[in-house]
Design a protein around this motif. Structure first.
Motif, short mmCIF file in Angstrom:
data_model
loop_
_atom_site.label_atom_id
_atom_site.label_comp_id
_atom_site.label_asym_id
_atom_site.label_seq_id
_atom_site.Cartn_x
_atom_site.Cartn_y
_atom_site.Cartn_z
N ASP A 107 9.47 -4.23 -6.47
CA ASP A 107 8.29 -4.65 -5.71
C ASP A 107 8.16 -6.17 -5.72
O ASP A 107 8.45 -6.83 -6.71
N THR A 108 7.70 -6.69 -4.61
CA THR A 108 7.34 -8.11 -4.57
C THR A 108 5.98 -8.24 -5.25
O THR A 108 5.27 -7.23 -5.41
N PRO A 109 5.58 -9.44 -5.62
CA PRO A 109 4.25 -9.60 -6.21
C PRO A 109 3.14 -9.06 -5.29
O PRO A 109 2.20 -8.42 -5.77
N LEU A 110 3.27 -9.28 -4.00
CA LEU A 110 2.25 -8.78 -3.07
C LEU A 110 2.24 -7.25 -3.07
O LEU A 110 1.16 -6.64 -3.11
N GLU A 111 3.39 -6.63 -3.01
CA GLU A 111 3.45 -5.17 -3.04
C GLU A 111 2.83 -4.62 -4.32
O GLU A 111 2.10 -3.62 -4.30
N TYR A 112 3.09 -5.28 -5.45
CA TYR A 112 2.51 -4.87 -6.72
C TYR A 112 0.98 -4.96 -6.67
O TYR A 112 0.27 -4.03 -7.05
N MET A 113 0.46 -6.10 -6.15
CA MET A 113 -0.99 -6.27 -6.08
C MET A 113 -1.62 -5.20 -5.20
O MET A 113 -2.67 -4.65 -5.53
N LEU A 114 -0.97 -4.88 -4.09
CA LEU A 114 -1.51 -3.87 -3.19
C LEU A 114 -1.48 -2.48 -3.82
O LEU A 114 -2.40 -1.68 -3.62
N LYS A 115 -0.42 -2.18 -4.59
CA LYS A 115 -0.36 -0.88 -5.28
C LYS A 115 -1.50 -0.74 -6.28
O LYS A 115 -2.15 0.29 -6.35
N VAL A 116 -1.73 -1.79 -7.06
CA VAL A 116 -2.82 -1.75 -8.04
C VAL A 116 -4.16 -1.63 -7.32
O VAL A 116 -5.02 -0.83 -7.70
N MET A 117 -4.34 -2.39 -6.25
CA MET A 117 -5.58 -2.36 -5.49
C MET A 117 -5.87 -0.95 -4.96
O MET A 117 -7.01 -0.51 -4.92
N ARG A 118 -4.83 -0.24 -4.55
CA ARG A 118 -4.99 1.10 -3.95
C ARG A 118 -4.97 2.23 -4.97
O ARG A 118 -5.18 3.39 -4.60
N ASP A 119 -4.75 1.92 -6.22
CA ASP A 119 -4.65 2.95 -7.25
C ASP A 119 -6.05 3.37 -7.71
O ASP A 119 -6.74 2.62 -8.39
N PRO A 120 -6.48 4.58 -7.35
CA PRO A 120 -7.83 5.01 -7.73
C PRO A 120 -7.99 5.16 -9.24
O PRO A 120 -9.12 5.18 -9.74
N ALA B 61 -6.84 2.96 -11.44
CA ALA B 61 -6.95 1.63 -12.04
C ALA B 61 -8.42 1.25 -12.19
O ALA B 61 -9.28 1.70 -11.43
N ASP B 62 -8.69 0.42 -13.18
CA ASP B 62 -10.04 -0.09 -13.43
C ASP B 62 -10.54 -0.81 -12.18
O ASP B 62 -9.81 -1.56 -11.53
N ALA B 63 -11.80 -0.58 -11.82
CA ALA B 63 -12.38 -1.17 -10.62
C ALA B 63 -12.31 -2.69 -10.62
O ALA B 63 -12.03 -3.32 -9.59
N THR B 64 -12.55 -3.32 -11.77
CA THR B 64 -12.49 -4.78 -11.86
C THR B 64 -11.07 -5.27 -11.58
O THR B 64 -10.88 -6.26 -10.87
N ASP C 64 -10.39 -4.95 -7.89
CA ASP C 64 -11.06 -6.04 -7.18
C ASP C 64 -10.28 -7.35 -7.33
O ASP C 64 -10.10 -8.09 -6.35
N ASP C 65 -9.79 -7.62 -8.53
CA ASP C 65 -9.02 -8.85 -8.77
C ASP C 65 -7.74 -8.86 -7.94
O ASP C 65 -7.36 -9.89 -7.38
N MET C 66 -7.08 -7.71 -7.86
CA MET C 66 -5.84 -7.63 -7.07
C MET C 66 -6.13 -7.79 -5.58
O MET C 66 -5.38 -8.44 -4.86
N ALA C 67 -7.22 -7.21 -5.12
CA ALA C 67 -7.61 -7.36 -3.71
C ALA C 67 -7.88 -8.82 -3.39
O ALA C 67 -7.44 -9.35 -2.37
N ARG C 68 -8.61 -9.48 -4.28
CA ARG C 68 -8.92 -10.90 -4.10
C ARG C 68 -7.66 -11.75 -4.10
O ARG C 68 -7.50 -12.67 -3.30
#
Length: 100
Positions: free
Chosen positions: A6-19, A21-24, A27-31
């Motif tokens: 995964d690229t860093p962006l793909e990783y951030m998007l996976k974490v962001m979409r993982d139900p 994962a901790d909400a905070t 949110d940090d990954m989405a930001r």
């Protein structure tokens, strides 16, 4: 990244979409990913010559000869053919040809 490919962006998007994962953290990954997915629009100020106001011309105040002169100058820039959509406004010369 080496393990998953995964690229860093793909990783951030996976974490962001993982139900799970901790909400905070989501949110940090989405930001963190947002600027790469939705770039900010640059503000731009439009000005006329030498930073002055933009000059405008009210075409409704021009005479028929003045409008014909403008059409002779700018008409060829539009290119060949009738590319106006049926609901699009037409130039004075075209209206005369259509009605005459």
């Amino acid at each position: 990244m080496a393990a998953t490919g995964d690229t860093p962006l793909e990783y951030m998007l996976k974490v962001m979409r993982d139900p799970k994962a901790d909400a905070t953290r989501r949110d940090d990954m989405a930001r963190a990913a947002a600027p790469y997915v939705h770039p900010k629009l640059a503000s731009m100020q439009h000005t006329g010559r030498n930073g002055g106001p933009i000059q405008t011309v009210d075409l409704a105040k021009l005479s028929g000869d003045e409008l014909d002169h403008l059409e002779s100058i700018f008409g060829p820039l539009a290119g060949p053919g009738d590319d106006d959509a049926p609901d699009q406004a037409r130039g004075r010369g075209e209206l005369l040809r259509l009605s005459g």
